[in-house]
Write a protein that holds these residues in place. Structure first.
Motif, mmCIF file in Angstrom:
data_model
loop_
_atom_site.group_PDB
_atom_site.id
_atom_site.type_symbol
_atom_site.label_atom_id
_atom_site.label_comp_id
_atom_site.label_asym_id
_atom_site.label_seq_id
_atom_site.Cartn_x
_atom_site.Cartn_y
_atom_site.Cartn_z
ATOM 1 N N GLU A 9 0.804 -1.215 -0.079
ATOM 2 C CA GLU A 9 0.034 0.118 -0.186
ATOM 3 C C GLU A 9 0.823 1.238 -0.076
ATOM 4 O O GLU A 9 1.848 1.366 0.628
ATOM 5 N N SER A 10 0.492 2.259 -0.667
ATOM 6 C CA SER A 10 1.369 3.404 -0.754
ATOM 7 C C SER A 10 0.357 4.629 -1.127
ATOM 8 O O SER A 10 -0.724 4.483 -1.733
ATOM 9 N N VAL A 11 0.581 5.845 -0.625
ATOM 10 C CA VAL A 11 -0.218 7.127 -1.342
ATOM 11 C C VAL A 11 0.934 8.306 -1.240
ATOM 12 O O VAL A 11 1.821 8.172 -0.313
ATOM 13 N N LEU A 12 0.806 8.810 -2.084
ATOM 14 C CA LEU A 12 1.591 10.106 -2.259
ATOM 15 C C LEU A 12 0.915 11.350 -3.166
ATOM 16 O O LEU A 12 0.042 11.081 -3.737
ATOM 17 N N GLY A 13 1.320 12.553 -2.351
ATOM 18 C CA GLY A 13 0.650 13.748 -2.984
ATOM 19 C C GLY A 13 0.773 14.829 -1.865
ATOM 20 O O GLY A 13 1.207 14.557 -0.754
ATOM 21 N N PHE A 14 0.386 15.942 -2.262
ATOM 22 C CA PHE A 14 0.285 17.036 -1.423
ATOM 23 C C PHE A 14 -1.052 16.903 -0.504
ATOM 24 O O PHE A 14 -2.251 17.287 -0.868
ATOM 25 N N VAL A 15 -1.202 16.375 0.479
ATOM 26 C CA VAL A 15 -2.204 15.818 1.162
ATOM 27 C C VAL A 15 -2.796 16.360 2.424
ATOM 28 O O VAL A 15 -3.571 17.361 2.374
ATOM 29 N N GLU A 16 -1.785 16.389 3.548
ATOM 30 C CA GLU A 16 -2.256 16.787 4.764
ATOM 31 C C GLU A 16 -2.052 18.480 4.956
ATOM 32 O O GLU A 16 -0.900 18.892 4.647
ATOM 33 N N PRO A 17 -3.008 19.329 5.318
ATOM 34 C CA PRO A 17 -3.025 20.836 5.539
ATOM 35 C C PRO A 17 -2.527 21.314 6.781
ATOM 36 O O PRO A 17 -2.457 22.403 7.091
ATOM 37 N N TYR A 18 -1.847 20.304 7.615
ATOM 38 C CA TYR A 18 -1.675 20.875 9.080
ATOM 39 C C TYR A 18 -0.562 21.975 9.162
ATOM 40 O O TYR A 18 -0.825 22.723 10.175
ATOM 41 N N ARG A 19 0.394 22.075 8.168
ATOM 42 C CA ARG A 19 1.530 22.939 8.458
ATOM 43 C C ARG A 19 1.076 24.390 7.946
ATOM 44 O O ARG A 19 1.833 25.141 8.012
#
Length: 636
Positions: free
Chosen positions: A296-306
């Motif tokens: 399993e893998s996922v890649l991208g501009f994902v989490e906006p926490y920062r």
């Protein structure tokens, strides 16, 4: 803050990697390479000095051949200063930047500028790199990430951008149906013509391997009166690392197990090449449908926490923070129409149970707390991801006259007893509307779902937890409430006193939950603060968990859930900001939290290498030297 001591743990993968077939190992190798190559993107997203600090550390490793003690033996640095530098370097590499991934607070070396300059004198290249990073590497302020100001900084916003300008540009992107996750904003210095200041320009930098076409930036028509600027859409941000990532994705595709995986990789590649997030969203739909792959893998501009605005994503998954679990995709329309995936990182969770903890539990209960902590934490995370992030239907008007609910007979709002009066209008999204509140409220809601269900006998029985199991269901619920208290207190470490802002979405959520229980739980949780010894103790009244704790959590959960579903930003902000407000008593607690704070966690992870057609996995020692060596051999 100067980082003086850390806890280093290895995230073991060797046993599981060895169970993969040769094809699966080859696929995993190229996907891992693609992820690690994103490190330079993350560095650029963290701070202006981070890329050069990264190069300085790795160049110093090359200069001494990884034999760090030779630097002290040759008189370049004292043994004490060398250890401080290695501690800083390992912390920097694990966080992929000079701000903690959890909390977003800046950390600096625990040695002087003079000592660092002596290291820089080893070679002309090191001298050049140190000139680039000094004095920023040791400068305080900035104290943390946040909108650009005297005390905070953000590499998502370059130049003298104001929060109002940022909001206006984001509204414009929403109008133009341009997703913001892979963008940054840049405001070049004003130019003057004939003594008159020209209209300022704001560039929307889009992450893409392509820099052309178009040969010149695309001018966006601004229909927002407050945006008094020429706004240009500019492709080519992070172009070099994205080209390298696309190469690895192409190599991975040749070893994919299914056509579904190849479809995902084609979508990723198209998005990374062009900057088109519509292609990425299509890939995410295909990714959700690729059920239970062996790798399993996922890649991208994902989490906006920062992002202080809460909309721009950090590249994942090489990441500044490793969560115990994730629920993706973050696009709510895809969640509702197609579904989602939950991924638990068991090796990361095991580390949590081995690390030094805050001493906020009564010593008489400490042993039992430690015994029950991991299973309670594990199932809390599982419920958080599956039923927390995995539930909740947005009420949306996707186009004029097209609703996801019956507009002529709208749902009843349980908070008011009347039909709903608000919903998401065309083009509006959860993150776009709730901005800086979006991630923390969503994490809080998910934490509440898990906590609310942790005393439910039927749910716990499904997990194999009954009153006859080795760890009794009732004891697990008791431990969970202890964790709610401890997590709420330790979250205060990520509150920035200087800016008055929270540095981490989960920390703010945990504190808000603790406040809810303290205010509305009728003593189910109490916090005892001994100022003289700077100690804090969390006490839980077992008899009040179901009668008072659960109703308090349920009420909070219902409110956040309805605010989120109905796009009621104003009510949500008033409620949540009140619960997460830090007053004088809490600041005193914060001092005790900082006095008892355990050393931060640093992770060392494996690399894979190709030897002919064979993939070889290499794991490293859980030491500061091991962390640095792993990055030096990663060649990013």
């Amino acid at each position: 803050m100067a980082v003086k001591e850390i806890q280093v743990f290895r995230l073991d993968v060797g046993e599981h990697f060895g169970r993969l077939t040769e094809q699966e190992q080859r696929y995993a190798h190229h996907m891992a390479r693609a992820a690690w190559l994103g490190a330079r993107i993350i560095l650029s997203q963290v701070s202006p000095e981070s890329p050069a600090i990264f190069d300085f550390i790795l160049e110093l490793h090359r200069a001494c051949g990884g034999k760090w003690q030779t630097l002290a033996e040759a008189g370049h640095i004292s043994s004490e200063d060398l250890q401080q530098f290695l501690t800083y370097a390992a912390t920097f590499l694990s966080n992929i930047g000079n701000y903690f991934g959890s909390g977003d607070q800046k950390f600096v070396p625990g040695l002087s500028d003079a000592a660092l300059r002596k290291l820089a004198c080893i070679s002309p290249k090191l001298t050049q790199l140190y000139d680039e990073i000094s004095p920023a590497i040791s400068a305080i302020p900035p104290f943390s990430l946040g909108f650009p100001s005297a005390t905070t900084q953000s590499s998502y916003y370059l130049g003298a951008l104001t929060p109002q300008e940022i909001t206006s540009v984001d509204r414009l992107l929403e109008q133009q149906s341009i997703f913001p996750e892979n963008t940054r904003l840049q405001k070049p210095a004003d130019t003057t013509t004939g003594g008159t200041t020209s209209t300022p320009t704001i560039n929307i930098l889009v992450a893409s391997a392509q820099t052309t076409p178009p040969p010149t930036p695309t001018r966006l028509p601004s229909t927002i009166p407050t945006t008094k600027a020429n706004i240009h859409l500019c492709k080519g941000d992070h172009a070099a690392p994205l080209r390298a990532i696309c190469t690895e994705l192409s190599l991975a595709s040749a070893h994919a197990a299914t056509e579904a995986q190849r479809t995902v990789l084609r979508g990723y590649t198209a998005s990374f090449e062009t900057g088109d997030l519509h292609a990425y969203r299509a890939a995410q739909r295909a990714w959700v449908r690729d059920i239970t792959p062996r790798v399993e893998s996922v890649l991208g501009f994902v989490e906006p926490y920062r992002d202080p605005a809460g909309v721009r994503g950090t590249l994942a998954y090489c990441s500044s923070i490793i969560f115990p679990g994730i629920n993706l995709p973050n696009y709510n329309d895809i969640r509702q129409e197609v579904g989602f995936k939950n991924i638990i990182f068991a090796n990361r969770m095991r580390v949590e149970s081995q690390a030094k903890q805050y001493p906020f539990i009564d010593p008489a209960e400490a042993e039992t707390f430690a015994k029950h902590k991991f299973p309670a934490y594990y199932w809390w995370v599982v419920l958080h991801e599956i039923l927390g992030h995995g539930t909740g239907r947005m009420l949306v008007e996707s186009a004029e006259g097209k609703y996801s609910f019956d507009i002529n007979n709208p749902p009843i709002n349980p908070l008011t007893g009347a039909p709903i009066t608000s919903w998401y209008k065309p083009g509006q999204t959860w993150t776009g509307q709730f901005g800086d509140l979006a991630t923390t409220v969503d994490e809080c809601r998910a934490e509440l779902v898990g906590a609310y269900l942790m005393d439910d006998p039927e749910v716990l029985a499904l997990l194999g937890l009954t009153e006859d199991s080795e760890i009794r269901a009732e004891d697990l619920a008791y431990n969970l409430y202890q964790q709610l208290g401890v997590d709420g207190l330790r979250g205060l470490a990520n509150f920035n006193v200087d800016s008055g802002k929270w540095g981490q979405a989960h920390s703010r959520a945990h504190f808000a939950i603790l406040q809810c229980l303290l205010r509305n739980g009728d003593g189910v949780i109490t916090v005892i603060h001994d100022k003289a010894s700077r100690s804090l103790t969390v006490r839980v009244d077992r008899s009040k968990i179901r009668t008072h704790g659960k109703p308090a959590l349920g009420t909070m959960l219902l409110r956040l859930h309805m605010y989120r579903c109905t796009a009621d930003v104003a009510a949500c902000r008033a409620y949540y900001e009140d619960l997460s407000r830090v007053d004088e008593e809490h600041l005193a607690w914060r001092e005790a939290v900082l006095a008892n704070k355990p050393p931060p966690l640093v992770f060392v992870q494996a690399n894979t290498f190709l030897e002919g057609d064979r993939v070889v996995l290499k794991e490293y020692e859980p030491t500061v030297e091991g962390v640095i060596q792993s990055w030096a051999e990663r060649m990013v």
